[in-house]
Motif scaffolding. Structure first.
Motif, PDB file in Angstrom:
ATOM      1  N   GLY A 274      16.862   7.771  54.884  1.00  0.00           N
ATOM      2  CA  GLY A 274      16.714   6.999  53.663  1.00  0.00           C
ATOM      3  C   GLY A 274      17.641   5.803  53.563  1.00  0.00           C
ATOM      4  N   ALA A 275      18.699   5.785  54.396  1.00  0.00           N
ATOM      5  CA  ALA A 275      19.615   4.645  54.395  1.00  0.00           C
ATOM      6  C   ALA A 275      19.009   3.425  55.064  1.00  0.00           C
ATOM      7  CB  ALA A 275      20.914   5.020  55.102  1.00  0.00           C
ATOM      8  N   GLY A 276      17.872   3.590  55.745  1.00  0.00           N
ATOM      9  CA  GLY A 276      17.258   2.480  56.468  1.00  0.00           C
ATOM     10  C   GLY A 276      16.200   1.754  55.667  1.00  0.00           C
ATOM     11  N   ASP A 277      15.938   0.519  56.078  1.00  0.00           N
ATOM     12  CA  ASP A 277      14.779  -0.238  55.586  1.00  0.00           C
ATOM     13  C   ASP A 277      13.628  -0.147  56.586  1.00  0.00           C
ATOM     14  OD1 ASP A 277      15.871  -1.637  53.127  1.00  0.00           O
ATOM     15  OD2 ASP A 277      17.337  -2.281  54.624  1.00  0.00           O
ATOM     16  N   VAL A 278      13.993  -0.013  57.856  1.00  0.00           N
ATOM     17  CA  VAL A 278      13.027   0.102  58.949  1.00  0.00           C
ATOM     18  C   VAL A 278      13.540   1.184  59.895  1.00  0.00           C
ATOM     19  CG1 VAL A 278      12.018  -1.054  60.954  1.00  0.00           C
ATOM     20  CG2 VAL A 278      12.347  -2.329  58.823  1.00  0.00           C
ATOM     21  N   PHE A 279      12.633   2.038  60.384  1.00  0.00           N
ATOM     22  CA  PHE A 279      13.003   2.998  61.418  1.00  0.00           C
ATOM     23  C   PHE A 279      12.502   2.474  62.752  1.00  0.00           C
ATOM     24  CE2 PHE A 279      12.395   6.468  64.332  1.00  0.00           C
ATOM     25  CZ  PHE A 279      13.553   7.209  64.167  1.00  0.00           C
ATOM     26  N   ALA A 280      13.361   2.510  63.776  1.00  0.00           N
ATOM     27  CA  ALA A 280      12.947   2.018  65.092  1.00  0.00           C
ATOM     28  C   ALA A 280      13.489   2.920  66.190  1.00  0.00           C
ATOM     29  CB  ALA A 280      13.430   0.585  65.308  1.00  0.00           C
ATOM     30  N   MET A 281      12.619   3.281  67.119  1.00  0.00           N
ATOM     31  CA  MET A 281      13.030   4.005  68.323  1.00  0.00           C
ATOM     32  C   MET A 281      12.043   3.629  69.434  1.00  0.00           C
ATOM     33  SD  MET A 281      13.695   8.089  69.026  1.00  0.00           S
ATOM     34  CE  MET A 281      12.065   8.454  69.700  1.00  0.00           C
ATOM     35  N   PRO A 282      12.334   2.553  70.164  1.00  0.00           N
ATOM     36  CA  PRO A 282      11.396   2.062  71.191  1.00  0.00           C
ATOM     37  C   PRO A 282      11.506   2.860  72.496  1.00  0.00           C
ATOM     38  CG  PRO A 282      13.280   0.597  71.042  1.00  0.00           C
ATOM     39  CD  PRO A 282      13.476   1.646  69.978  1.00  0.00           C
ATOM     40  N   CYS A 283      11.122   4.137  72.451  1.00  0.00           N
ATOM     41  CA  CYS A 283      11.288   5.040  73.590  1.00  0.00           C
ATOM     42  C   CYS A 283      10.450   4.574  74.779  1.00  0.00           C
ATOM     43  CB  CYS A 283      10.911   6.461  73.191  1.00  0.00           C
ATOM     44  SG  CYS A 283       9.255   6.618  72.516  1.00  0.00           S
ATOM     45  N   ARG A 284      10.910   4.931  75.965  1.00  0.00           N
ATOM     46  CA  ARG A 284      10.224   4.523  77.192  1.00  0.00           C
ATOM     47  C   ARG A 284      10.122   5.709  78.142  1.00  0.00           C
ATOM     48  NH1 ARG A 284      15.379   2.309  77.201  1.00  0.00           N
ATOM     49  NH2 ARG A 284      16.742   2.854  78.952  1.00  0.00           N
ATOM     50  N   THR A 285       9.139   5.659  79.022  1.00  0.00           N
ATOM     51  CA  THR A 285       8.947   6.696  80.027  1.00  0.00           C
ATOM     52  C   THR A 285       9.827   6.397  81.231  1.00  0.00           C
ATOM     53  OG1 THR A 285       6.686   7.100  79.293  1.00  0.00           O
ATOM     54  CG2 THR A 285       7.246   7.783  81.540  1.00  0.00           C
ATOM     55  N   ARG A 286      10.459   7.432  81.758  1.00  0.00           N
ATOM     56  CA  ARG A 286      11.372   7.268  82.885  1.00  0.00           C
ATOM     57  C   ARG A 286      11.021   8.253  84.006  1.00  0.00           C
ATOM     58  NH1 ARG A 286      16.221   8.935  82.053  1.00  0.00           N
ATOM     59  NH2 ARG A 286      17.354   7.384  83.286  1.00  0.00           N
ATOM     60  N   ARG A 287      11.660   8.059  85.148  1.00  0.00           N
ATOM     61  CA  ARG A 287      11.543   8.955  86.302  1.00  0.00           C
ATOM     62  C   ARG A 287      10.096   9.178  86.718  1.00  0.00           C
ATOM     63  NH1 ARG A 287      15.984  13.329  84.069  1.00  0.00           N
ATOM     64  NH2 ARG A 287      17.834  12.002  84.341  1.00  0.00           N
ATOM     65  N   GLY A 288       9.368   8.077  86.785  1.00  0.00           N
ATOM     66  CA  GLY A 288       7.994   8.145  87.270  1.00  0.00           C
ATOM     67  C   GLY A 288       7.074   8.994  86.423  1.00  0.00           C
ATOM     68  N   GLY A 289       7.381   9.110  85.136  1.00  0.00           N
ATOM     69  CA  GLY A 289       6.552   9.898  84.234  1.00  0.00           C
ATOM     70  C   GLY A 289       7.044  11.306  83.987  1.00  0.00           C
ATOM     71  N   LEU A 290       8.149  11.700  84.635  1.00  0.00           N
ATOM     72  CA  LEU A 290       8.678  13.049  84.421  1.00  0.00           C
ATOM     73  C   LEU A 290       9.509  13.141  83.150  1.00  0.00           C
ATOM     74  CD1 LEU A 290       9.721  14.004  88.063  1.00  0.00           C
ATOM     75  CD2 LEU A 290       7.608  14.568  86.849  1.00  0.00           C
ATOM     76  N   ASP A 291      10.094  12.032  82.706  1.00  0.00           N
ATOM     77  CA  ASP A 291      10.907  11.987  81.487  1.00  0.00           C
ATOM     78  C   ASP A 291      10.130  11.182  80.454  1.00  0.00           C
ATOM     79  OD1 ASP A 291      12.951  12.202  79.669  1.00  0.00           O
ATOM     80  OD2 ASP A 291      14.263  10.738  80.643  1.00  0.00           O
ATOM     81  N   VAL A 292       9.433  11.885  79.566  1.00  0.00           N
ATOM     82  CA  VAL A 292       8.458  11.245  78.696  1.00  0.00           C
ATOM     83  C   VAL A 292       8.548  11.833  77.291  1.00  0.00           C
ATOM     84  CG1 VAL A 292       6.630  12.883  79.288  1.00  0.00           C
ATOM     85  CG2 VAL A 292       6.015  10.586  78.541  1.00  0.00           C
ATOM     86  N   GLU A 293       8.213  11.040  76.295  1.00  0.00           N
ATOM     87  CA  GLU A 293       8.224  11.502  74.903  1.00  0.00           C
ATOM     88  C   GLU A 293       6.976  12.339  74.642  1.00  0.00           C
ATOM     89  OE1 GLU A 293      10.502  11.731  71.502  1.00  0.00           O
ATOM     90  OE2 GLU A 293      10.965  10.551  73.287  1.00  0.00           O
ATOM     91  N   GLY A 294       7.177  13.579  74.182  1.00  0.00           N
ATOM     92  CA  GLY A 294       6.032  14.438  73.916  1.00  0.00           C
ATOM     93  C   GLY A 294       5.257  14.014  72.690  1.00  0.00           C
TER      94      GLY A 294
END
Length: 380
Positions: A274-294
């Protein structure tokens, strides 16, 4: 509902998103019909004390294994079978399909009539490697249903399964407690505590690891500040990447416009959103697709709080955003795209309000815990 045995490594007080997912679901099942078999959080007196205190507060039975990591070994399988029989359980829920779902056939032989296993981001990684892909296929054959977070994880995991197992997959994402995460969650108090009153705030709530993209936000800050000079980036959370992120902020020349809170107690997280005006988390895939956001439950918690979101395109993260309605999806790792979307939102209060309100509506329509828990009860 028949009595259910949950078998999981991912359970509080061990912190994390999967842990919160399972606990929230467990709390919405009949406590008299539930037994949880979980690993020990961490060794030592402090860990044992915290675990015992947590378990004592639960309305259902929790049985802890002596290990900090359950694996489908003969000993662990025997213990799971013993608990199934001792407590008269007829259904099993594996909190994470890989690798514990390999115990499915043994529990079936012991009397389990329904076996459900939930997949997350790491099972999508398993699906890319030949050896683990074969294990995932066995898990699919030994369970009645594999659940998935979103289309990204479903498509990758399904490619490893038999056609019959793939057809039995059902979506079961984590939910959001819309009564806890809401626009009046106490953000002004956090702003005042941190000396941010009156400043435009970009907030990122997440564990500090490279995939999440806090470094991209820091690299985006010079361009954001060129358009919104008094903006500040509030990075909430702890993790192994903290030292490098602080060094990057200094090297980029924006350390006066970046605040690190460190780890925050769970009960204070809604107010930090709630302290924010905008939420941002520009996540990226790493390790050839093994480290990925579910999936990225943080985007939905931010939406419930009434914030527009800027999300990375890693894995299933876009499933948690209505692109152009509740926020925007940017290329993970792109400081330029992140800066443009963030600055545009900070400069347009009406756009922020409209996206924030739509996000709140969407959470109430689709992502409430009670709706998802009812779906789990049906599967079990």
């Amino acid at each position: 509902m028949d009595k259910t045995l949950i078998v999981t490594n991912d359970f509080p007080p061990r912190p994390g998103g999967i842990q919160a997912f399972l606990h929230n679901m467990a709390l919405r099942l009949d406590p008299e019909q539930l037994v949880v078999y979980a690993s020990t959080w961490k060794r030592g007196a402090e860990g044992a004390e915290a675990t015992a205190a947590f378990d004592a507060e639960q309305p259902f039975t929790v049985v802890r294994d002596r290990t900090t990591m359950l694996l489908p070994t003969p000993r662990v399988t025997r213990q799971a079978v013993r608990l199934l029989r001792e407590h008269g359980c007829s259904s099993v829920w594996f909190g994470a399909a890989a690798p514990l779902g390999l115990m499915g056939p043994a529990l079936r032989r012991a009397g389990a009539r329904r076996i459900v296993a939930t997949t997350h981001g790491h099972e999508a990684g398993w699906a890319q490697l030949p050896a683990s892909r074969q294990l995932l296929r066995r898990i699919g054959e030994g369970t009645d249903t594999l659940t998935y977070l979103g289309e990204y994880t479903r498509s990758r995991i399904a490619a490893s399964l038999t056609p019959q197992a793939a057809d039995r997959m059902v979506q079961l994402p984590p939910g959001v407690d819309e009564k806890t995460f809401h626009p009046a969650s106490g953000g002004d108090r956090i702003r005042a505590r941190l000396g941010l009153a009156g400043r435009p705030v970009i907030v990122c709530v997440s564990r500090l690891v490279p995939r999440k993209g806090q470094d991209t936000l820091i690299l985006a800050m010079p361009a954001v500040l060129a358009r919104v000079p008094d903006a500040v980036l509030l990075i909430v959370g702890g993790g192994p990447y903290a030292g490098q992120l602080k060094k990057l902020a200094a090297e980029t020349g924006v350390e006066d416009s970046v605040r690190f809170t460190g780890p925050v107690p769970w009960e204070e997280l809604p107010a930090h959103y709630g302290a924010g005006d905008v939420f941002a988390m520009p996540c990226r895939t790493r390790r050839g697709g093994l480290d990925v956001e579910g999936l990225g439950i943080v985007y939905l918690e931010a939406s419930a709080t009434g914030l527009p979101v800027v999300a990375g395109d890693s894995g299933g993260a876009p499933d948690a955003v209505l692109d152009g309605e509740t926020g925007w999806v940017v290329r993970g790792g792109s400081a330029e795209e992140s800066a443009d979307r963030i600055a545009t939102l900070l400069q347009d209060p009406e756009l922020r309000r409209r996206m924030g309100e739509r996000g709140r509506e969407w959470v109430e329509e689709k992502w409430r815990w009670d709706l998802l828990a009812e779906k789990l009860r049906t599967l079990l």
